[in-house]
Design a protein around this motif. Structure first.
Motif, short mmCIF file in Angstrom:
data_model
loop_
_atom_site.label_atom_id
_atom_site.label_comp_id
_atom_site.label_asym_id
_atom_site.label_seq_id
_atom_site.Cartn_x
_atom_site.Cartn_y
_atom_site.Cartn_z
N GLY A 1 0.80 -1.21 0.00
CA GLY A 1 0.00 0.00 0.00
C GLY A 1 0.83 1.26 0.00
O GLY A 1 0.35 2.34 0.36
N LEU A 2 2.08 1.11 -0.40
CA LEU A 2 3.00 2.25 -0.36
C LEU A 2 3.46 2.58 -1.78
O LEU A 2 3.76 1.69 -2.55
CB LEU A 2 4.22 1.89 0.49
N HIS B 1 6.26 7.51 -1.02
CA HIS B 1 5.99 7.33 0.41
C HIS B 1 7.20 6.71 1.11
O HIS B 1 7.60 7.14 2.20
CB HIS B 1 4.77 6.43 0.61
N ARG C 1 -1.43 12.15 3.94
CA ARG C 1 -1.87 10.77 3.73
C ARG C 1 -1.25 9.82 4.75
O ARG C 1 -1.95 8.99 5.34
CB ARG C 1 -1.50 10.33 2.31
N LEU C 2 0.04 9.94 4.93
CA LEU C 2 0.73 9.05 5.86
C LEU C 2 0.26 9.30 7.30
O LEU C 2 0.21 8.38 8.12
CB LEU C 2 2.25 9.25 5.76
N GLU C 3 -0.06 10.54 7.60
CA GLU C 3 -0.53 10.86 8.94
C GLU C 3 -1.91 10.25 9.17
O GLU C 3 -2.20 9.72 10.24
CB GLU C 3 -0.59 12.37 9.13
N SER C 4 -2.76 10.31 8.14
CA SER C 4 -4.10 9.75 8.27
C SER C 4 -4.04 8.24 8.46
O SER C 4 -4.97 7.64 9.00
CB SER C 4 -4.93 10.10 7.04
N ARG C 5 -2.96 7.63 8.02
CA ARG C 5 -2.81 6.19 8.22
C ARG C 5 -2.15 5.89 9.56
O ARG C 5 -1.94 4.72 9.89
CB ARG C 5 -1.94 5.59 7.13
N GLN D 1 0.99 6.51 10.28
CA GLN D 1 2.37 6.08 10.10
C GLN D 1 3.36 7.22 10.32
O GLN D 1 4.56 7.00 10.47
CB GLN D 1 2.56 5.51 8.69
#
Lengths: 151, 151
Positions: free
Chosen positions: A40-41, A45, A80-84, A86
């Motif tokens: 998923g990366l 990312h 995006r990464l924050e919403s996941r 990570q």
DNA sequence: TCACGACCATCAAGTGTTTGACAGTGCTCC
DNA sequence: GGAGCACTGTCAAACACTTGATGGTCGTGA
């Protein structure tokens, strides 16, 4: 008999170093993208996570400079990464308006998995070349980057 | 003392061949873009014109495959170059729905100028490396592309 | 002859990125 | 202390490219 290809432009326009460089980079990048997809990366990312891991507390602007993209592009990736869960944005201790970037545990976990993939690709390349030529290639590439940057 | 960098991921994650490759390609591409700008050409425009020059009568779909982009991206570039009168779409002699791509005189002219720019960058690189190492680098890059493509 | 498949080109929608512009914050020099 | 400056982060618009889907054209084989 006039060969048009050799009149208009440089004769060896197709086998220049820059073309070989572009082809190789394109192929490597495509392979990265392909193998990172199951996680998923995207490759971008991974690059961002790796940069933050390498230098925790990096700001978005500094990150943008290192990755050769605009701050907006970084902001988009970070969001995006924050919403996941990570990546984490913390307030800078001195500048209140600036925000530091840190990896979360989940971020470290996915980075570990992603890096195994990337290391596999690296091994595939260096294995095909051998250790000596790999080091040679790395040295030559660094010199190319250095030569071009001065301008 | 535990060094986090050497625990989570491969120790030498920052000086991999793929990173050096990416850095070099990014720098070269940026320089191309910068020096091509005065001509009103993007690097992708130059690449497309050069491909058509190398193989006149190419179709859009075939071009897309060679440049590793989608047919739409090619169509967009072609439309722009055609509106400038640098590229020409002709009807395919056999397939009426297919259109061949050909350079116009203006296209040849701008390509000639652009190629001088690109050749200058090439010379800057090969000059900094020397002829022997340049050939070596090109060979290594080709092998990398070959190694990666097989998958 | 004609239906089927392969290929080309193009439209529409979604995504990601750049360009341009703007407000907030801390440092520096007067 | 306050004006100027450098830098950060973000918003809006424009642009480029991809994915998905559609229609047109040719060749092949029943």
């Amino acid at each position: 008999m006039i060969r048009n290809n050799e009149e208009l432009v440089e004769p060896n326009a197709l086998d220049r170093v820059t073309w070989a460089l572009r082809r190789a980079e394109l192929a490597v990048q495509a392979l990265k993208e392909q193998r990172l997809r199951p996680l998923g990366l995207a490759a971008s990312h991974y690059t961002l996570l790796m940069s933050v891991h390498s230098d925790p507390g990096l700001t978005g602007a500094e990150l943008a400079r290192r990755l050769n993209v605009t701050p907006q592009a970084v902001a988009s990736l970070v969001a995006r990464l924050e919403s996941r869960g990570q990546l984490e944005r913390r307030e800078h201790p001195r500048h209140r308006h600036v925000q530091e970037l840190h990896l979360t545990d989940a971020g470290r976990e996915v980075l570990r998995a992603a890096d195994k993939v990337i290391a596999g690709i690296e091994l595939q390349i260096t294995g095909g070349l051998g250790p000596q030529e790999s080091a040679q290639l790395r040295g030559l590439l660094d010199r190319v980057a250095e030569t071009v940057r001065e301008d």
